[in-house]
Write an enzyme that holds these catalytic residues in place. Structure first.
Site, mmCIF file in Angstrom:
data_model
loop_
_atom_site.group_PDB
_atom_site.id
_atom_site.type_symbol
_atom_site.label_atom_id
_atom_site.label_comp_id
_atom_site.label_asym_id
_atom_site.label_seq_id
_atom_site.Cartn_x
_atom_site.Cartn_y
_atom_site.Cartn_z
ATOM 1 N N HIS A 199 30.393 -1.416 44.798
ATOM 2 C CA HIS A 199 31.340 -2.278 44.089
ATOM 3 C C HIS A 199 31.081 -3.757 44.377
ATOM 4 O O HIS A 199 31.527 -4.616 43.622
ATOM 5 C CB HIS A 199 32.772 -1.888 44.468
ATOM 6 C CG HIS A 199 33.232 -0.645 43.785
ATOM 7 N ND1 HIS A 199 34.512 -0.476 43.300
ATOM 8 C CD2 HIS A 199 32.589 0.499 43.486
ATOM 9 C CE1 HIS A 199 34.626 0.713 42.741
ATOM 10 N NE2 HIS A 199 33.467 1.324 42.843
ATOM 11 N N SER A 230 26.912 -1.642 39.633
ATOM 12 C CA SER A 230 25.989 -0.539 39.360
ATOM 13 C C SER A 230 24.729 -1.035 38.662
ATOM 14 O O SER A 230 24.767 -1.966 37.852
ATOM 15 C CB SER A 230 26.666 0.503 38.466
ATOM 16 O OG SER A 230 27.770 1.087 39.114
ATOM 17 N N LYS A 285 34.043 10.707 31.494
ATOM 18 C CA LYS A 285 32.648 11.161 31.493
ATOM 19 C C LYS A 285 32.338 11.942 32.766
ATOM 20 O O LYS A 285 31.648 12.968 32.735
ATOM 21 C CB LYS A 285 31.724 9.952 31.366
ATOM 22 C CG LYS A 285 30.314 10.299 30.892
ATOM 23 C CD LYS A 285 29.550 9.041 30.517
ATOM 24 C CE LYS A 285 28.192 9.404 29.916
ATOM 25 N NZ LYS A 285 27.445 8.198 29.490
ATOM 26 N N ASP A 286 32.852 11.467 33.898
ATOM 27 C CA ASP A 286 32.666 12.184 35.162
ATOM 28 C C ASP A 286 33.391 13.523 35.150
ATOM 29 O O ASP A 286 32.876 14.528 35.657
ATOM 30 C CB ASP A 286 33.163 11.333 36.332
ATOM 31 C CG ASP A 286 32.167 10.243 36.719
ATOM 32 O OD1 ASP A 286 31.000 10.332 36.291
ATOM 33 O OD2 ASP A 286 32.552 9.318 37.451
ATOM 34 N N GLU A 323 16.027 26.283 55.436
ATOM 35 C CA GLU A 323 16.642 26.326 54.118
ATOM 36 C C GLU A 323 15.745 25.600 53.111
ATOM 37 O O GLU A 323 14.938 24.735 53.463
ATOM 38 C CB GLU A 323 18.019 25.653 54.154
ATOM 39 C CG GLU A 323 19.090 26.499 54.822
ATOM 40 C CD GLU A 323 19.617 27.589 53.901
ATOM 41 O OE1 GLU A 323 18.807 28.429 53.431
ATOM 42 O OE2 GLU A 323 20.825 27.618 53.661
#
Length: 664
Positions: free
Chosen positions: A213, A217, A241-242, A285
């Site tokens: 922030h 972005s 959208k998220d 893993e």
């Protein structure tokens, strides 16, 4: 004073003393965001959602987990069988780890592609890599906690790597172990650290968002916002959208949880840890496999530096080199959209990562070691040679003047599924011989999305186990009372339990005593201990069958094939030691168990013809139920969850279309 005012007096009272609401409005609602972000930017929020799921499920799992080397494995199975929806918590948590890494890997590769590590976002990138390192530590610690074979030996191998460091290496290993071998102190400290580190990750995520922030972005074009025409508020545009992205992601996530819960795991981890028996192929893993391949790529000492130390340094260096990326790639153009040469090398780097993952998953051979060495060389060359050269020599395309253009459409909504399915399969080498496994005619009834146990076959399978298998093998994780799910009545269960004797006590005199088993007792081994069993069976201990179909790769078909794998005529080149039997599907072909399945070996109570194939199919059905008693409930709940998520996601997509329709 923040200037924030609400119609709610309580909100205003809080705001005057702690401006939390104005902060939330500024950070989550009014925060100016580039208007051209595509779906690649969803993966950060998806990772945050997954982190919350991991913490919540981990908290509830910790309430029933016992961090003790003698009890950890059984406590995990108790969670699966006896805790309400414990199987759901466990599968959400274990698959959530893989989902978390898939999302973060996509998030990192997106940052690499669009140059999100470049000025002024260097610190944002550094915090992100710190989160990744904390994730790797947390994932490794959690992998050890079930205390299965792969957990134990994975911990032994990975912690031993620190012994490669001169002078301090052995002290580090002793500190990690809490002694001189991987044992109970190791498990205790790993559990404590595994519980702590997720909260460290939360703190790092908060710093990551704060840094984001502060510098705003990045975007697909890689250029800065020039004014209000290039930005839109985060809410409602990117919140919806998220939310749509979360709906799609949860459908993929839940598909693994309800229908392929062990897809990312190792079959050997359903075998209790045994310090005296090393698995044939130890692998970490899947999300560590590229770095494991880098570790194994170093096979020759360099002057006075041992190959082991070179491999360890290279493995850690492969991650730490990401911190130098802002200076290694000094190109002024961020996005690969305008860097045609860089774009090609980027996809070559992605392919190279998959090659490393494949090599790390497989047993070492001369060919794979050579491939690993070439891939490792390119990995470091990409950062140390290719990127600096491109920074000076590449001719980039002209950048647009503004990002206030039509919003870039998503092309990557299926990326998580693609990478998850392609993945780096960490499955150990097959535990069958060179022959293709047999499959029963018509298959097993429980496979498929709507598969359920065939109750008649299940009951016949119990009869086979009771009359044939129970003479040598126990089901220590299954209680007699659980047989109600097979179709036995309470009276039948009491009668079957009473046939066995179990140790109890101490009594009023302080002595242990034998008593008839009760329905609440478990079906323990018929032998007093493993030494007695080994003395009877030529040194081999008949395994407990509670998890046999999960503890073998392609377990149901493997066990079915094993039971039918005794040929009437031995192959001419068969060399079987004395006291062993030849089995086509057993590794090495020499098995200690004599053939148990014959025509009419049992007389089925329901009159079914007891062919060898029928007996094998029925007992495998029963053993799979013993390993996965929750299977029917899991699939039934999965269908309901998926229908709900599909409807919700469709509504969110429609709402997203409505909100975004006027954005240009």
């Amino acid at each position: 004073m923040s200037g924030f005012k609400s119609n709610n007096t309580v909100v205003n009272w809080v705001e005057d003393r702690l401006p939390v609401f104005s902060m939330l409005r500024h950070s989550a609602i009014e925060y100016p965001t580039p208007k051209n972000l595509n779906y690649w930017w969803n993966f950060g929020s998806l990772a945050a959602v997954t982190l919350v799921i991991m913490i919540v499920t981990g908290l509830f799992l910790a309430m029933s987990y016992t961090p003790h080397s003698a009890l950890a494995f059984d406590s995990v199975e108790r969670i699966m069988r006896d805790v309400n929806y414990g199987w759901l918590l466990r599968y959400l948590h274990s698959n959530g780890a893989s989902m978390f890494f898939i999302l973060v890997y996509i998030h990192i590769f997106r940052g690499l592609y669009y140059g999100s590590y470049k000025a002024p976002r260097e610190l944002l990138w550094f915090i992100g890599i710190a989160i990744y390192l904390a994730m790797m530590a947390t994932g490794f610690l959690g992998y050890v906690l079930p205390w299965g074979q792969m957990s134990f030996w994975g911990a032994t191998v990975i912690t031993n790597l620190f012994s490669a460091f001169p002078l301090i290496g052995d002290s580090i290993v002793t500190l990690l172990w809490g002694g001189f071998s991987v044992d109970n102190p190791t498990l205790n400290r790993f559990f404590a650290l595994h519980f702590l580190l997720p909260f460290v990750i939360v703190g790092l995520v908060a710093l990551h968002v704060w840094a984001l922030h502060s510098v705003k972005s990045n975007n697909p074009l890689g250029i800065d916002m020039n004014g209000p025409q290039d930005a839109i508020p985060f809410h409602p545009y990117y919140t919806i959208k998220d939310l749509f992205g979360i709906g799609v992601f949860l459908m993929v996530y839940m598909a693994f949880v309800f229908w392929a819960p062990n897809f990312f795991g190792e079959a050997d981890n359903y075998i209790p840890a045994n310090p005296m028996l090393t698995p044939p192929h130890i692998v970490p893993e899947w999300y560590y496999l590229p770095f494991y391949a880098i570790l194994r790529a170093f096979t020759v000492d360099l002057w006075f530096i041992p190959a082991k130390l070179l491999g360890v340094v290279a493995m850690f260096g492969a991650i730490l080199i990401l911190f130098a990326l802002p200076w290694l790639d000094s190109s002024k153009v961020r996005s690969a959209t305008f860097r045609p040469l860089y774009r090609q090398f980027f996809w070559l780097f992605v392919l190279n990562a998959f090659v490393l993952g494949y090599c790390g998953a497989k047993p070492t051979t001369d060919l794979l070691v050579t491939v690993s060495q070439v891939a490792t060389a390119y990995y470091f060359a990409h950062f140390l040679i290719v990127l600096p050269w491109l920074s000076r020599k590449e001719k980039t395309l002209a950048l647009p003047a503004s990002i206030s253009a039509p919003v870039v459409k998503a092309i990557a909504i299926g990326a998580m599924l693609l990478i998850g399915a392609t993945g780096f399969s960490g499955t150990a080498q097959a535990n069958t011989a060179t022959h293709e496994l047999l499959k029963p005619e018509g298959g097993f009834s429980w496979t498929g999305v709507f598969g359920r146990y065939d109750r008649a076959s299940l009951k016949r399978g119990w009869q086979v186990y009771h009359e044939v298998c129970a003479n040598c093998h126990g089901l220590k994780l299954v209680a007699f009372r659980n047989l109600a799910a097979v179709g036995l009545t309470p009276e039948e269960i009491k009668a079957i339990a009473a046939e066995k004797e179990v140790q109890d006590g101490p009594n009023d005199e302080g002595a242990m005593f034998q008593r008839p088993a009760r329905p609440s007792d478990r079906m323990l081994s018929p032998y007093a201990n493993d030494k007695v069993a080994a003395s009877i069976h030529g040194g081999a201990v008949p395994p407990d069958l509670s998890l046999i179909t999960k503890a073998r790769v392609n377990g149901p078909n493997y066990v079915y094939s094993l039971l039918l794998g005794y040929p009437d005529v031995l192959p001419e080149d068969a060399a079987i030691p004395e006291g062993k039997m030849y089995n086509t599907y057993f590794p090495g072909y020499a098995i200690g168990m004599p053939q148990q399945v014959f025509e009419d070996a049992v007389s089925y109570a329901d009159g079914t013809k007891a062919t060898k194939e029928q007996i094998a199919k029925d007992v495998v059905t029963f053993l799979n139920w013993a390993a996965e008693p929750e299977l029917e409930a899991r699939k039934s709940l999965g269908v309901k969850v998926m229908v709900f998520l599909a409807l919700l996601t469709a509504l969110l997509f429609a709402l997203k279309r409505q909100i975004w329709k006027d954005v240009h």
